[in-house]
Scaffold this motif. Structure first.
Motif: not given
Length: 183
Positions: A5, A7, A49, A65, A67, A69, A94-95, A97, A150
């Motif tokens: 991963c 960033h 990410h 992904i 910031e 989402l 892992h986030g 959305g 979610n």
């Protein structure tokens, strides 16, 4: 299976970008144009990410992904035994959305099975067709926006279950609808 991963805001993502381009080039030409690999600065600006499954020299899959989402640059090797639905679920863990995609029957099924609901659409526009797009194979799908359950309350999930297409007049309108659900 190895996982890396990166960033984009704080780490060098060149290995990830190289892997993403390598995987994109394995996709058939008629589909490849619909898979976006942006410039490095785009991922940095979006504070993405960036996930790599496999190794930098032998990537199996990548995704990022942002910031806000958004799931972007989801690509898997056509030779991989990893299922696209598993990869999408991994991104959610892992986030991720929400996402935007050309809504082919295959992608629609993958995203819906992973818990995403279609919340907005835009009509196909030949002017923006991806380079080398195969009309014979994929037709002229909608540009669709999906949000993961979610990020929805029960009434929103119920609303979008029985929901027809909400036709957005612009990318800004569609993304604003997504952000109202995500926030």
């Amino acid at each position: 299976m190895n996982r890396y991963c990166y960033h984009a805001g704080t780490e060098d993502i060149n290995e990830w970008l190289t892997a993403a381009h390598k995987l994109r080039n394995q996709i058939d030409a008629g589909t490849r144009g619909a898979v976006d690999v942006q410039e490095k600065s785009w991922y940095v600006q979006k504070k993405a990410h960036c996930h790599l499954i496999g190794t930098p020299s032998n990537p199996v899959a990548v995704y990022a992904i942002t910031e806000n989402l958004e799931l972007v640059t989801l690509i898997k090797s056509p030779q991989s035994i990893i299922l696209g639905s598993w990869l999408v679920c991994d991104a959610v863990v892992h986030g991720a959305g929400w996402l935007m995609c050309l809504d082919t029957p295959h992608l629609s099924k993958v995203y819906k099975n992973a818990g995403f609901k279609r919340v907005a659409d835009m009509r196909w526009n030949d002017e923006y067709a991806p380079e080398g797009w195969s009309y014979e194979k994929h037709g002229r799908p909608y540009l669709s926006y999906y949000v993961h359950t979610n990020f929805m309350d029960a009434s929103a999930v119920e609303t979008f279950d029985g929901y027809g297409r909400y036709m957005a007049s612009s990318v800004d309108e569609a993304e604003a609808r997504v952000m109202r659900l995500i926030d």
